[in-house]
Design a protein around this motif. Structure first.
Motif, PDB file in Angstrom:
ATOM      1  N   LEU A 170     -96.813-109.398 -42.863  1.00 18.14           N
ATOM      2  CA  LEU A 170     -96.208-109.343 -44.191  1.00 18.14           C
ATOM      3  C   LEU A 170     -95.456-108.030 -44.322  1.00 18.14           C
ATOM      4  O   LEU A 170     -95.685-107.077 -43.578  1.00 18.14           O
ATOM      5  CB  LEU A 170     -97.272-109.495 -45.287  1.00 18.14           C
ATOM      6  CG  LEU A 170     -98.343-108.403 -45.403  1.00 18.14           C
ATOM      7  CD1 LEU A 170     -97.918-107.298 -46.391  1.00 18.14           C
ATOM      8  CD2 LEU A 170     -99.656-109.008 -45.849  1.00 18.14           C
ATOM      9  N   VAL A 174     -93.401-110.338 -48.773  1.00 12.98           N
ATOM     10  CA  VAL A 174     -92.787-111.408 -47.991  1.00 12.98           C
ATOM     11  C   VAL A 174     -93.729-111.725 -46.839  1.00 12.98           C
ATOM     12  O   VAL A 174     -93.997-110.868 -45.989  1.00 12.98           O
ATOM     13  CB  VAL A 174     -91.400-111.000 -47.461  1.00 12.98           C
ATOM     14  CG1 VAL A 174     -90.814-112.119 -46.601  1.00 12.98           C
ATOM     15  CG2 VAL A 174     -90.460-110.690 -48.623  1.00 12.98           C
ATOM     16  N   GLU A 233     -94.859-113.819 -43.483  1.00 11.16           N
ATOM     17  CA  GLU A 233     -94.394-114.593 -42.340  1.00 11.16           C
ATOM     18  C   GLU A 233     -95.126-115.931 -42.306  1.00 11.16           C
ATOM     19  O   GLU A 233     -96.246-116.050 -42.820  1.00 11.16           O
ATOM     20  CB  GLU A 233     -94.653-113.826 -41.041  1.00 11.16           C
ATOM     21  CG  GLU A 233     -93.829-112.553 -40.891  1.00 11.16           C
ATOM     22  CD  GLU A 233     -92.361-112.846 -40.688  1.00 11.16           C
ATOM     23  OE1 GLU A 233     -92.030-113.840 -40.015  1.00 11.16           O
ATOM     24  OE2 GLU A 233     -91.527-112.085 -41.211  1.00 11.16           O
ATOM     25  N   PRO A 234     -94.519-116.974 -41.735  1.00 13.90           N
ATOM     26  CA  PRO A 234     -95.185-118.279 -41.693  1.00 13.90           C
ATOM     27  C   PRO A 234     -96.461-118.223 -40.862  1.00 13.90           C
ATOM     28  O   PRO A 234     -96.516-117.572 -39.820  1.00 13.90           O
ATOM     29  CB  PRO A 234     -94.134-119.193 -41.057  1.00 13.90           C
ATOM     30  CG  PRO A 234     -93.190-118.285 -40.361  1.00 13.90           C
ATOM     31  CD  PRO A 234     -93.170-117.018 -41.134  1.00 13.90           C
ATOM     32  N   SER A 243     -92.770-121.487 -43.513  1.00 12.24           N
ATOM     33  CA  SER A 243     -91.565-120.668 -43.446  1.00 12.24           C
ATOM     34  C   SER A 243     -91.829-119.365 -44.196  1.00 12.24           C
ATOM     35  O   SER A 243     -92.860-119.198 -44.847  1.00 12.24           O
ATOM     36  CB  SER A 243     -90.362-121.409 -44.055  1.00 12.24           C
ATOM     37  OG  SER A 243     -90.603-121.717 -45.415  1.00 12.24           O
ATOM     38  N   VAL A 244     -90.879-118.463 -44.090  1.00 13.80           N
ATOM     39  CA  VAL A 244     -91.001-117.183 -44.791  1.00 13.80           C
ATOM     40  C   VAL A 244     -91.087-117.433 -46.294  1.00 13.80           C
ATOM     41  O   VAL A 244     -90.306-118.209 -46.852  1.00 13.80           O
ATOM     42  CB  VAL A 244     -89.807-116.269 -44.451  1.00 13.80           C
ATOM     43  CG1 VAL A 244     -89.822-115.019 -45.312  1.00 13.80           C
ATOM     44  CG2 VAL A 244     -89.830-115.898 -42.972  1.00 13.80           C
ATOM     45  N   SER A 245     -92.039-116.798 -46.954  1.00 19.63           N
ATOM     46  CA  SER A 245     -92.236-116.999 -48.392  1.00 19.63           C
ATOM     47  C   SER A 245     -92.296-115.655 -49.096  1.00 19.63           C
ATOM     48  O   SER A 245     -92.739-114.653 -48.536  1.00 19.63           O
ATOM     49  CB  SER A 245     -93.514-117.797 -48.670  1.00 19.63           C
ATOM     50  OG  SER A 245     -94.636-117.160 -48.080  1.00 19.63           O
ATOM     51  N   ARG A 246     -91.856-115.644 -50.349  1.00 24.52           N
ATOM     52  CA  ARG A 246     -91.779-114.414 -51.146  1.00 24.52           C
ATOM     53  C   ARG A 246     -92.718-114.542 -52.338  1.00 24.52           C
ATOM     54  O   ARG A 246     -92.754-115.579 -53.013  1.00 24.52           O
ATOM     55  CB  ARG A 246     -90.340-114.210 -51.624  1.00 24.52           C
ATOM     56  CG  ARG A 246     -90.105-112.933 -52.414  1.00 24.52           C
ATOM     57  CD  ARG A 246     -88.661-112.898 -52.901  1.00 24.52           C
ATOM     58  NE  ARG A 246     -87.746-112.990 -51.781  1.00 24.52           N
ATOM     59  CZ  ARG A 246     -87.304-111.949 -51.096  1.00 24.52           C
ATOM     60  NH1 ARG A 246     -87.696-110.734 -51.420  1.00 24.52           N
ATOM     61  NH2 ARG A 246     -86.465-112.109 -50.100  1.00 24.52           N
ATOM     62  N   ARG A 290     -84.476-107.338 -39.564  1.00 23.50           N
ATOM     63  CA  ARG A 290     -85.198-108.607 -39.667  1.00 23.50           C
ATOM     64  C   ARG A 290     -85.587-108.889 -41.114  1.00 23.50           C
ATOM     65  O   ARG A 290     -85.531-110.029 -41.571  1.00 23.50           O
ATOM     66  CB  ARG A 290     -86.441-108.568 -38.782  1.00 23.50           C
ATOM     67  CG  ARG A 290     -87.306-109.833 -38.872  1.00 23.50           C
ATOM     68  CD  ARG A 290     -86.518-111.067 -38.476  1.00 23.50           C
ATOM     69  NE  ARG A 290     -87.192-112.292 -38.832  1.00 23.50           N
ATOM     70  CZ  ARG A 290     -87.775-113.096 -37.938  1.00 23.50           C
ATOM     71  NH1 ARG A 290     -87.772-112.774 -36.653  1.00 23.50           N
ATOM     72  NH2 ARG A 290     -88.361-114.191 -38.336  1.00 23.50           N
ATOM     73  N   ARG A 291     -85.944-107.859 -41.841  1.00 20.40           N
ATOM     74  CA  ARG A 291     -86.269-108.056 -43.256  1.00 20.40           C
ATOM     75  C   ARG A 291     -85.051-108.548 -44.028  1.00 20.40           C
ATOM     76  O   ARG A 291     -85.141-109.436 -44.875  1.00 20.40           O
ATOM     77  CB  ARG A 291     -86.770-106.740 -43.839  1.00 20.40           C
ATOM     78  CG  ARG A 291     -87.183-106.827 -45.302  1.00 20.40           C
ATOM     79  CD  ARG A 291     -87.380-105.438 -45.853  1.00 20.40           C
ATOM     80  NE  ARG A 291     -87.806-105.460 -47.237  1.00 20.40           N
ATOM     81  CZ  ARG A 291     -87.423-104.591 -48.154  1.00 20.40           C
ATOM     82  NH1 ARG A 291     -86.576-103.625 -47.811  1.00 20.40           N
ATOM     83  NH2 ARG A 291     -87.848-104.668 -49.391  1.00 20.40           N
ATOM     84  N   ASN A 322     -84.584-112.165 -43.353  1.00 21.47           N
ATOM     85  CA  ASN A 322     -85.514-112.966 -44.147  1.00 21.47           C
ATOM     86  C   ASN A 322     -85.035-113.105 -45.581  1.00 21.47           C
ATOM     87  O   ASN A 322     -85.150-114.176 -46.190  1.00 21.47           O
ATOM     88  CB  ASN A 322     -86.902-112.333 -44.118  1.00 21.47           C
ATOM     89  CG  ASN A 322     -87.561-112.433 -42.752  1.00 21.47           C
ATOM     90  OD1 ASN A 322     -87.135-113.203 -41.899  1.00 21.47           O
ATOM     91  ND2 ASN A 322     -88.592-111.634 -42.542  1.00 21.47           N
ATOM     92  N   GLY A 381     -85.083-116.690 -46.781  1.00 20.06           N
ATOM     93  CA  GLY A 381     -85.604-116.723 -48.142  1.00 20.06           C
ATOM     94  C   GLY A 381     -84.630-117.266 -49.169  1.00 20.06           C
ATOM     95  O   GLY A 381     -84.878-117.165 -50.370  1.00 20.06           O
TER      96      GLY A 381
END
Length: 658
Positions: free
Chosen positions: A225, A280, A282-283, A318-321, A512-513, A516, A521
């Motif tokens: 995260l 944020v 990661e999956p 998937s990536v989640s916020r 990378r952020r 995302n 995102g």
């Protein structure tokens, strides 16, 4: 011209087809288990070398396929998931070059290989996967162009650089439409369909903790995260990211008590300190949402369970916020329900007799009101006698006895399990909490990175008047007794120890952020926020459809303009040719729609011998330019000039008698 299925492959065509297959397989291999990835790569190289002169026999290809399929299914434990399907695809692609014989086989290989970069995004959606996938698509398109040139007989006249330039122009033509579809096509708040889960779980927190299972997780440097705080963040020593709470113990494994899921969240009185942050994740393929202790409330897409674990309503594929507030508890479930107390005290019979005896001895010595004193005595023992190390053997039947009385060394898994068992033996309700501890601040983006190797386990004990209280026996180990950590192993002359590598890694993670945030995102809420400055956030899905349609029309117009611009020289030749035809049409000698150019010129020459020779010569030059410009060396500039100059005579000369 020979048909594609009969046209043999030359060395260049075969090389392009194999290069396309390898480039398409490349992004998929890093997402597969190492054994499968290396096996498929090695099999592909061997098959390509063995079949360079003639295709492999059918029986051998079948045997290779069965062997690879058996390896894939055995590694995936004969469970079907999207990772198993992707591994089978890689295995099939690895043996596909063994049947290369003709142009049609090469086209089949390239077309089949294009499935590999697309399937990569079922497993990973990072920027590296995108770059490698685009590379595979470019090489595949170039290979298809080369195979078409091979069929037409022009492959030897086209340089690889020209072929790649053609592919680049094709990508440039389609880019605006692709961007329009990504940014403006209506995003759904929830997907209409899902994808199968993985057959092999990736390293991460789970609903159980067994001896030795955490070493893989603690050796994983991938981010779990990233968190950004509004205002002052909590001290790093207080960054406990709460995950699954493990209540049940069977003598070897701690697991979650799912039987209490219907219970509401307990009463919590927060302390004065509060932190607001955006996280944020990661999956993970799981539903658990780790959160800073303790979250004030559950976000809209999650719920708080009875043990104050956050759980998403759908697996995190998937990536989640997540945006949340947190505060350390002043009192946490001060009234404990009897059946929860009974579960928090239960120990299986026949396990850890020395630990149970020690806990009961402390209870007799300190009395029924000495819970806090028992906890402090255990912590003092750990501070004085215990050390931290990763070099521990797998425990036997009595894991707590071995750790507390023999090894006196271990990592968080051993400390948390042994401490909780000792507390239960002393009559103090306790449970193991898993999650992450601490993190690393990235100074470039001013955010915190929590990696899988930051996984941690601690204990919550229930004390009268306070409820559940966090106790971290691992943190009680004296600094001089820390013998071996993940950082020690990783920094011993490794890549990360080199000067300047740390800032480079910070930059890479910051990029990378951003990926995302901007790409992975980009959901329905982010789309509305993007359109808000334009006053289109309330347009609804119908307005978005209209906006997308308008942008798609503009993108199509861009495609047509680029296509016309790329062939503007050809347009001048065609325009001159059509004007020539119009001159003859005014004399009643128009070309019929179904009539080939050369046949029309011969018909006109038979009726008008005075113009026939020049017209036939111009028509032949036009056809050479149109259909074989490289083979004949047709010059469009001189052809345009001669087409414009040619004028038919107003009256036909009388034909001479034979």
């Amino acid at each position: 011209m020979p048909r594609a299925e009969a046209l043999p492959l030359d060395r260049a065509a075969r090389g392009w087809a194999l290069a396309a297959a390898a480039a398409c397989l490349l992004p998929l291999l890093p997402q597969l288990p190492a054994a499968i990835a290396w096996g498929c790569a090695g099999a592909g190289v061997l098959v390509a070398l063995a079949g360079r002169h003639r295709p492999l026999p059918g029986w051998l290809r079948i045997a290779l396929a069965l062997c690879l399929f058996g390896v894939v299914l055995s590694i995936s434990r004969f469970s079907l998931g999207r990772d198993t399907a992707c591994a089978l695809l890689a295995a099939m692609l690895a043996i596909k070059p063994g049947e290369l014989a003709s142009l049609r086989d090469a086209r089949s290989l390239v077309g089949f290989a294009l499935f590999a970069p697309f399937s990569t995004f079922l497993l990973d959606q990072g920027p590296l996967s995108l770059v490698l996938g685009l590379l595979g698509a470019v090489v595949a398109l170039a290979a298809l162009a080369q195979l078409s040139e091979r069929e037409s007989g022009e492959a030897a006249r086209v340089a690889p650089r020209q072929r790649l330039a053609l592919v680049g122009r094709l990508l440039l033509v389609g880019l605006p439409l692709a961007l329009s579809a990504f940014w403006l096509f209506p995003r759904l708040g929830t997907p209409l369909w899902g994808v199968p889960e993985r057959a092999l779980a990736r390293p991460g927190l789970s609903d159980e903790m067994a001896p030795g299972e955490w070493l893989d997780l603690m050796n994983d440097e991938r981010p779990a995260l990233r968190a950004s705080f509004s205002g002052q963040p909590p001290p790093q020593s207080q960054m406990y990211w709460r995950g699954p709470v493990l209540m049940d113990y069977d003598g070897r494994t701690w697991t979650r008590a799912r039987r209490f899921e219907a219970l509401p969240p307990p009463e919590v009185e927060p302390a004065r300190a509060r932190w607001r942050y955006e996280m944020v994740l990661e999956p993970t393929e799981r539903r658990t949402v780790v959160a800073l202790e303790l979250p004030d409330a559950a976000p809209q897409a999650a719920r708080l369970s009875w043990d104050y674990t956050l759980e998403a309503r759908a697996p995190l594929v998937s990536v989640s916020r997540w945006r949340m507030d947190a505060a350390p508890p002043r009192r946490f479930e001060p009234r404990l329900l009897p059946f929860i107390r009974e579960s928090a005290l239960r120990l299986p019979d026949g396990f850890n007799p020395r630990t149970v005896a020690l806990g009961r001895q402390w209870r007799r010595e300190l009395g029924s009101t000495g819970d806090a004193a028992i906890v402090e005595r255990a912590m003092a023992m750990i501070r004085a006698e215990f050390g931290y190390t990763l070099a521990t053997p797998l425990p036997g039947r009595h894991s707590a006895d071995e750790f507390l009385f023999e090894w006196k060394r271990g990592f968080c898994e051993h400390f948390a399990s042994g401490f909780a068992i000792l507390m239960r033996a002393a009559g103090i309700p306790s449970r193991v909490v898993t999650g992450y501890a601490g993190g690393t601040r990235n100074p470039i983006g001013d955010y915190w990175i929590v990696r899988n190797q930051d996984a941690h386990a601690w204990v919550e004990v229930w004390l009268d008047g306070r409820g559940w209280v966090r106790v971290d026996p691992t943190a009680a180990v004296a600094p001089e007794r820390i013998y071996d950590t993940i950082d020690d192993r990783a920094s011993g002359g490794g890549f990360t120890a080199l000067p300047g590598v740390g800032p480079m890694l910070d930059v890479g993670d910051w990029l990378r952020r951003g990926w995302n945030d901007m790409v992975l995102g980009f959901d329905a809420a982010r789309q509305v926020a993007m359109l808000r400055p334009l006053g289109l956030d309330g347009a609804g899905w119908r307005g978005l459809v209209g906006l997308f349609a308008a942008s798609a029309l503009l993108a199509l117009a861009w495609m047509l303009w680029l296509t016309a611009r790329a062939d503007r020289g050809g347009d001048r030749v065609l325009a001159a040719w059509r004007r020539l035809g119009a001159r003859y049409a005014r004399l009643g000698l128009a070309r019929a729609p179904h009539e080939p150019s050369l046949q029309w010129a011969r018909r006109v020459a038979a009726l008008r011998p005075a113009d026939g020779g020049a017209l036939l010569a111009l028509t032949e030059r036009f056809e050479n330019w149109r259909y074989a410009p490289r083979a004949t060396g047709a010059d469009p500039a001189s052809l345009i000039r001669d087409l414009r100059r040619h004028r038919p005579a107003r009256t036909a000369r009388p034909e001479s008698s034979p």
